[in-house]
Enzyme design. Structure first.
Site, PDB file in Angstrom:
ATOM      1  N   SER A 152       0.816  -1.210   0.000  1.00 35.64           N
ATOM      2  CA  SER A 152       0.000   0.000   0.000  1.00 35.64           C
ATOM      3  C   SER A 152       0.851   1.262   0.000  1.00 35.64           C
ATOM      4  CB  SER A 152      -0.914   0.011   1.235  1.00 35.64           C
ATOM      5  OG  SER A 152      -0.140  -0.048   2.426  1.00 35.64           O
ATOM      6  N   HIS A 163      -3.468  -3.607  -4.904  1.00 31.34           N
ATOM      7  CA  HIS A 163      -3.766  -3.094  -3.566  1.00 31.34           C
ATOM      8  C   HIS A 163      -5.253  -3.221  -3.269  1.00 31.34           C
ATOM      9  CE1 HIS A 163      -4.022   0.532  -0.629  1.00 31.34           C
ATOM     10  NE2 HIS A 163      -3.871  -0.606   0.023  1.00 31.34           N
ATOM     11  N   GLU A 221      -6.650  -0.960  -6.359  1.00 29.75           N
ATOM     12  CA  GLU A 221      -5.706  -0.075  -7.048  1.00 29.75           C
ATOM     13  C   GLU A 221      -4.691  -0.976  -7.764  1.00 29.75           C
ATOM     14  OE1 GLU A 221      -5.335   4.109  -4.716  1.00 29.75           O
ATOM     15  OE2 GLU A 221      -4.374   2.414  -3.717  1.00 29.75           O
ATOM     16  N   ASN A 278      -4.144   6.100  -0.189  1.00 28.29           N
ATOM     17  CA  ASN A 278      -3.354   6.393   1.006  1.00 28.29           C
ATOM     18  C   ASN A 278      -2.627   7.729   0.904  1.00 28.29           C
ATOM     19  OD1 ASN A 278      -4.154   4.141   2.372  1.00 28.29           O
ATOM     20  ND2 ASN A 278      -2.352   2.927   1.858  1.00 28.29           N
TER      21      ASN A 278
END
Length: 259
Positions: free
Chosen positions: A95, A116, A128, A166
């Site tokens: 991540s 991800h 992702e 993130n």
């Protein structure tokens, strides 16, 4: 946790091999994966076989790495998996780490991509997908097809630490902690403000507990190393909680107490 949940989701599609690093962790992984199957439509615990031998994955066409967010740990495992599974596409669930670096250092750069997924894997829709340069033909198409079969929505993202979610999420999470430090508000009130006022399904402090405070701090450090922006550094209160082994849900204590 991610690996067991993903294995449960994949069991609805076919046979799954789940690699554990020891006999003790194999027992825990089998128990957790089978429990997760009850939360997945079509989940089949009888399709999940747990093993401690990487060679048992040799016939798999897709192998997913889901270990701790540490460059060396991921590189070592991806190298080992690639050596034992010469034909498989290799995915990393990182991540916050550069996929291209993991791919290059592992020695299997033509097969590795970023995949991800988000916790809880059974509920969260997004994947992702990060495809680095030099990946062999067909990897991206197969990755997209597998994600769709899992019921996920795929968005291809650039190879930057934190990808998109993130990169945008962690400044918000850490700002919530800084607000607590500055104002003396309690975690419940901060979380309730964001749930009731902004419509978020979970407040930032409970989400940090869910992620794991040590994991959150590590992700923040990766983002800070890439950007040199202080907003990505974990606040002092998080470091204090980590020092007291209050890591969130997995340790039964973080910003909240858990049974």
């Amino acid at each position: 946790m991610i690996g067991c949940a993903l294995a449960a989701c994949a069991s609805a599609l076919g046979e799954v091999r789940l690699l554990a690093r020891s006999d003790a962790s194999a027992w825990r992984a089998e128990e957790r994966a089978q429990a997760n199957c009850s939360k997945v439509e079509g989940g089949r615990p009888d399709r999940i076989r747990v093993t401690t031998k990487p060679a048992d994955l040799s016939n798999c066409d897709l192998v997913v790495e889901a270990v701790i967010e540490d460059v060396d740990a991921k590189v070592d495992l991806l190298r080992e998996l690639g050596d034992h599974c010469p034909e498989a596409d290799l995915a990393t669930t990182t991540s916050s780490l550069p996929v291209a670096e993991l791919a290059k250092r592992s020695g299997h750069a033509d097969r590795i991509f970023g995949f991800h997924v988000f916790n809880p894997v059974q509920q969260m829709e997004l994947v992702e997908l990060c495809i680095s340069e030099g990946v062999r033909e067909g990897v991206k198409e197969r990755a997209r097809a597998w994600a769709r079969a899992l019921g996920k929505t795929v968005i291809e993202v650039p190879d930057q630490p934190g990808f998109v979610v993130n990169r945008l999420l962690f400044p918000y999470l850490f700002d919530a902690v800084r607000l607590m430090e500055r104002t003396g508000m309690n975690a419940t009130d901060v979380d309730s403000c964001m749930q009731l006022g902004a419509g978020y399904p979970m407040g930032p402090l409970r989400l940090l507990d869910f992620i794991g405070l040590d994991v959150a701090a590590a992700i923040g450090e990766s983002l800070f190393a890439d950007t040199a922006e202080d907003r990505y550094r974990a606040p002092g209160l998080i470091e204090e909680l980590i020092g007291n082994r209050r890591l969130g849900r997995k340790s039964q204590a973080g910003f909240y107490e858990y049974d």
